[in-house]
Each structure stands twice: as structure tokens, then as C-alpha cells.
Design a protein around this motif. Sequence first.
Motif, PDB file in Angstrom:
ATOM      1  N   GLY A 160       0.829  -1.203   0.000  1.00 46.37           N
ATOM      2  CA  GLY A 160       0.000   0.000   0.000  1.00 46.37           C
ATOM      3  C   GLY A 160       0.863   1.252   0.000  1.00 46.37           C
ATOM      4  O   GLY A 160       2.100   1.184   0.128  1.00 46.37           O
TER       5      GLY A 160
ATOM      6  N   SER B 118      -3.202   3.583   5.170  1.00 49.13           N
ATOM      7  CA  SER B 118      -4.279   2.609   5.356  1.00 49.13           C
ATOM      8  C   SER B 118      -3.927   1.599   6.434  1.00 49.13           C
ATOM      9  O   SER B 118      -2.858   0.974   6.399  1.00 49.13           O
TER      10      SER B 118
ATOM     11  N   TYR C 294      -5.284   6.369  -5.081  1.00 52.00           N
ATOM     12  CA  TYR C 294      -6.579   5.706  -4.964  1.00 52.00           C
ATOM     13  C   TYR C 294      -7.530   5.999  -6.128  1.00 52.00           C
ATOM     14  O   TYR C 294      -8.393   5.183  -6.440  1.00 52.00           O
TER      15      TYR C 294
ATOM     16  N   LEU D 114     -12.025   9.429   1.496  1.00 46.34           N
ATOM     17  CA  LEU D 114     -11.894   8.290   0.596  1.00 46.34           C
ATOM     18  C   LEU D 114     -12.486   7.064   1.281  1.00 46.34           C
ATOM     19  O   LEU D 114     -11.987   6.632   2.323  1.00 46.34           O
TER      20      LEU D 114
ATOM     21  N   VAL E 122     -12.867   3.317   1.108  1.00 46.42           N
ATOM     22  CA  VAL E 122     -12.225   2.181   0.436  1.00 46.42           C
ATOM     23  C   VAL E 122     -12.916   0.890   0.883  1.00 46.42           C
ATOM     24  O   VAL E 122     -12.918   0.554   2.069  1.00 46.42           O
TER      25      VAL E 122
ATOM     26  N   SER F  62     -10.061  -2.133  -2.585  1.00 44.30           N
ATOM     27  CA  SER F  62      -9.934  -1.832  -4.014  1.00 44.30           C
ATOM     28  C   SER F  62     -10.991  -0.861  -4.541  1.00 44.30           C
ATOM     29  O   SER F  62     -10.673   0.037  -5.329  1.00 44.30           O
TER      30      SER F  62
ATOM     31  N   VAL G  20     -13.132   2.292  -4.493  1.00 39.96           N
ATOM     32  CA  VAL G  20     -12.960   3.589  -3.820  1.00 39.96           C
ATOM     33  C   VAL G  20     -14.073   4.545  -4.229  1.00 39.96           C
ATOM     34  O   VAL G  20     -14.378   4.703  -5.413  1.00 39.96           O
TER      35      VAL G  20
END
Length: 251
Positions: free
Chosen positions: A45, A67, A118, A203, A205, A209, A211
Motif C-alpha cells: 500500500g 491505510s 486511490y 476516501l 475504500v 480496491s 474507492v
Amino acid sequence: MVDVEIIEMYIPNSPSTLIYIPGITSSLTQPELYSTLHQTFSKFGLLYQVSVKNVDSEYYTYIRYYSARAASRARAAALRGEIAIKDSGPVRVTGLSRSGFPNVPLSRYKCEELANFYLGFSGWRSKVLYHRKEESDPLMVKYVSVVSLEFPRDSVSCEGAGLCEQPLASAEEEGDSYIDIITKTAKRSLGEAFLAAWGKVLLIVVEGSKVQVQINTTKEDQFLYNPVWDEPVVSVSEVEYTQDAENEDEV
């Protein structure tokens, strides 16, 4: 259960985003070890920071992700012995229980880096709505900026406002010319506006994957932007009044 993570445009400070690797002994130099760790852990990440310290011929490393999910995957891989350093073997990871600092906004560069990771480079765009030197005290330079961030895939947008003032006397004492003062004040005002806008972006998530972008509408700007600042809809220089004889109140 669906794995959902919310990432804000703030410096990550949760213990769940941090990996601590103590006691690395390796023939690698400090810059070489930094490069190796960054490349290795980036596979899990986007990294916010990699810090390498040398104490008594041993390296101690802090790796911070944006993350918590990415940090968890990296930590699990290390515990399985899948991450090794030259001349040192598999790394030994340790958790930390405290964050150590309050919520601090990311820099504009870091915000854009996070959005690109992202959303992709075409997943967002920015626009300067207002950027001008305002009337103020003669001994003060004042700049106001308003910017907009747009996320076309999710059909959402937000604005951010920035205001920066600089006393002429204090700046001139530091050797800045009048043009330098204006340039720096304008740049800081624009930077504040972008930080204010990015600070509203969330964001979402899903499963690491998928977003989605949402806007935190509870965040308030220093002031509200009025679109008519740019171009007035009507400009009136003269007005001629006529009066109807039957209705003197009608104009």
C-alpha cells in the motif's frame, strides 16, 4: 462482513497504521536500507513515511501507512517470515499502542499523492475560482483565494477558501521586496485554500480496491465564496426612471 475503511487527508496517527521493526543488523548503509524497506513495504500500500535510525550499529525502523488495512497485510507477511533484509534475515515487527501526535492536515503534495494512488491521475481535477489581492490596511498585504476540487466519477465536488495577510514592515525587515511579499502572500493564500478543500475529502475504500469519494460537509471555511465576485451578472452605470400618470407608484 464488508471491509470498509475511511481515509481522511490527515497525517495518519493510528497505531493500526504503524509498523515498528527493531534491531536490524545489516551490511547495508542507512540510505540503502531505507530504499530497500520503502520498495519492499510499498507493495502492500501507499506509504506515508519510512524512518530509519542507527543506534549502536543496529537499525530501528518506523513504517507508517495511510491505510490500516495495508499495514495489517504487511505486518501479517512479516510475521509469516515473507519479508527479509540482506544479511539480516526475516524482519521482526512489533506493534505500538500510542499515536503520539494529534490530527494534522497533510501537505498539498501528500493530498495529491494520496488522491492519485486511490483515484488515478484522471480521477480528480482542481480549479482556482478566486485569487486576488484585497483592499486592506496600507501597511498590510492581504490575499484571498478560493479553489474547487472535482471528482467526476462520483459526481461530487467541494470548495476551499484561504486568506493570508502579511505586514509589510516585518517582511521588509527580513529583506523581502514588495514584489516578494505579494508573491509569498499569494502563494500561501492559495495553499491554504487547497488544504481547506482537501480537508473535506473522504476516501471510502471497500475491500481494499473499490474507492468512493464523499465530502465532509461539517467542515467550515473561513468565509463563503460568492461566484459573482468573478464577473457581475449586470453592470449598471445609468438608470432612467419613467412615471405612469395613472399609477404614480409604478416605476
